[in-house]
Design a protein around this motif. Structure first.
Motif, mmCIF file in Angstrom:
data_model
loop_
_atom_site.group_PDB
_atom_site.id
_atom_site.type_symbol
_atom_site.label_atom_id
_atom_site.label_comp_id
_atom_site.label_asym_id
_atom_site.label_seq_id
_atom_site.Cartn_x
_atom_site.Cartn_y
_atom_site.Cartn_z
ATOM 1 N N ALA A 19 0.694 -1.277 -0.030
ATOM 2 C CA ALA A 19 -0.185 -0.107 0.019
ATOM 3 C C ALA A 19 1.002 1.318 -0.162
ATOM 4 O O ALA A 19 0.696 2.194 -0.693
ATOM 5 N N LEU A 20 2.049 1.333 0.771
ATOM 6 C CA LEU A 20 2.737 2.330 0.724
ATOM 7 C C LEU A 20 3.322 2.468 -0.675
ATOM 8 O O LEU A 20 3.706 3.834 -0.993
ATOM 9 N N GLU A 21 3.939 1.403 -1.216
ATOM 10 C CA GLU A 21 4.465 1.672 -2.575
ATOM 11 C C GLU A 21 3.465 2.166 -3.516
ATOM 12 O O GLU A 21 3.672 3.331 -4.220
ATOM 13 N N ALA A 22 2.258 1.777 -3.286
ATOM 14 C CA ALA A 22 1.192 2.402 -4.270
ATOM 15 C C ALA A 22 0.967 4.031 -3.956
ATOM 16 O O ALA A 22 0.958 4.609 -5.040
ATOM 17 N N ILE A 23 1.044 4.396 -2.732
ATOM 18 C CA ILE A 23 1.000 5.527 -2.435
ATOM 19 C C ILE A 23 2.200 6.668 -3.099
ATOM 20 O O ILE A 23 1.942 7.664 -3.616
ATOM 21 N N LEU A 24 3.286 6.056 -2.682
ATOM 22 C CA LEU A 24 4.623 7.030 -2.989
ATOM 23 C C LEU A 24 5.109 6.502 -4.365
ATOM 24 O O LEU A 24 6.024 7.432 -4.857
ATOM 25 N N SER A 25 4.626 5.646 -5.278
ATOM 26 C CA SER A 25 5.051 5.490 -6.638
ATOM 27 C C SER A 25 4.959 7.069 -7.234
ATOM 28 O O SER A 25 5.928 7.000 -7.944
ATOM 29 N N ALA A 26 3.875 7.706 -7.076
ATOM 30 C CA ALA A 26 3.947 8.800 -7.852
ATOM 31 C C ALA A 26 5.048 9.887 -7.470
ATOM 32 O O ALA A 26 5.449 10.922 -8.399
ATOM 33 N N LEU A 27 5.912 9.787 -6.588
ATOM 34 C CA LEU A 27 6.904 10.390 -6.372
ATOM 35 C C LEU A 27 8.178 10.310 -7.178
ATOM 36 O O LEU A 27 8.980 10.901 -7.566
ATOM 37 N N ASP A 28 8.154 9.082 -7.968
ATOM 38 C CA ASP A 28 9.101 8.625 -8.668
ATOM 39 C C ASP A 28 10.565 8.558 -8.116
ATOM 40 O O ASP A 28 11.394 9.137 -8.637
ATOM 41 N N GLN A 29 10.661 7.889 -6.875
ATOM 42 C CA GLN A 29 12.019 7.666 -6.300
ATOM 43 C C GLN A 29 12.145 6.356 -6.010
ATOM 44 O O GLN A 29 11.307 5.549 -6.301
ATOM 45 N N THR A 30 13.243 6.074 -5.449
ATOM 46 C CA THR A 30 13.614 4.637 -5.136
ATOM 47 C C THR A 30 13.068 4.069 -3.726
ATOM 48 O O THR A 30 13.212 4.745 -2.803
ATOM 49 N N LEU A 31 12.068 3.292 -3.853
ATOM 50 C CA LEU A 31 11.476 2.837 -2.563
ATOM 51 C C LEU A 31 12.184 1.326 -1.998
ATOM 52 O O LEU A 31 12.193 0.509 -3.116
ATOM 53 N N VAL A 32 12.512 1.223 -0.908
ATOM 54 C CA VAL A 32 13.357 0.261 -0.231
ATOM 55 C C VAL A 32 12.232 -0.487 0.591
ATOM 56 O O VAL A 32 12.110 0.331 1.636
ATOM 57 N N ARG A 33 12.175 -1.653 0.676
ATOM 58 C CA ARG A 33 11.437 -2.320 1.651
ATOM 59 C C ARG A 33 12.331 -3.072 2.533
ATOM 60 O O ARG A 33 13.331 -3.513 2.560
ATOM 61 N N ALA A 34 11.648 -2.928 4.017
ATOM 62 C CA ALA A 34 12.379 -3.684 5.238
ATOM 63 C C ALA A 34 11.141 -4.225 5.917
ATOM 64 O O ALA A 34 10.236 -3.535 6.286
#
Length: 226
Positions: A19-34
């Motif tokens: 859900a966080l990735e879906a929300i923040l994907s519009a920022l076009d930055q690198t999302l790292v999971r932990a």
């Protein structure tokens, strides 16, 4: 090519990370999971992050303990942390989050637009700081080059100084716009403080450049003062 900022997402539930990735994907930055506090700390050993979104309720090392480890490390202590929690235990619980070093404390379910806006502010601040470090490094190289050129052939630094000044002016303009945006949006105190710190650094760099202008003293004397 501008390098993307990294955002660390820490949650033990895969659906929440998705859900966080879906929300923040519009920022076009690198999302790292932990998926745990331990995994987050490992990621922070090797990579630099603009902001951390940290779930409070996690098995083993919870969000508060993870934040405490982050703030104790020299490398990571200044990274903004936004706490996310599905349980609201009242003001005392919120205060504990801020005491742990968080810049914000958001209860789930949260407004996706608000979360994205908050994260985008810290991404912008991170990118401005990166630009400032690059300009400072370029200035140092030029100062060293000017010192070496003084022994032997005479090198005219005016063209390079003009380029440096133009690049710095662009960063100054962006920083000023960001500061105005923070004032208009009544942003978090931590974000405003970070923006003010960035402006102070820019002022110092501008003074160093002005000192290199013709008639303001030799480049070698400026180099010896830094």
């Amino acid at each position: 090519m501008v390098q993307k900022a990294k955002i660390l997402l820490v949650d033990d539930r895969p659906e929440n990370l998705l859900a966080l990735e879906a929300i923040l994907s519009a920022l076009d930055q690198t999302l790292v999971r932990a998926s745990s506090g331990e995994e987050a700390l490992k990621a922070l050993l090797t990579d630099d992050f603009a902001v951390i979104l940290l779930d409070v309720q996690m098995p083993g090392m919870d969000g508060f303990e993870t934040a405490a480890h982050i703030k104790r490390r020299e490398r990571t202590r200044d990274i903004p942390i936004i706490f996310l929690t599905a349980i609201n235990h009242g003001p005392h619980h919120t205060f504990r989050g801020y005491a742990a070093g968080a810049v914000d404390y958001i209860s789930k379910p949260f407004d996706p637009w608000v979360l994205r806006a908050k994260v985008s502010v810290f991404v912008e601040l991170y990118m401005k700081n990166c630009q400032l470090r690059e300009q400072a490094a370029l200035l140092r190289l030029q100062l060293e080059g000017s010192g070496k050129a003084a022994v032997g052939e005479v090198k005219e630094p005016a063209g390079l100084l003009a380029e440096l000044s133009a690049r710095l002016a662009a960063v100054e303009e962006q920083a000023e716009a960001l500061s105005k945006q923070l004032d208009d949006e009544s942003a978090d105190a931590a974000a405003v403080a970070t923006a003010a710190h960035l402006e102070r650094k820019l002022t110092g760099l501008r003074r160093a450049l002005d000192a290199l202008e013709p008639g303001a003293g030799s480049a070698s004397s400026v180099s010896s003062q830094n």
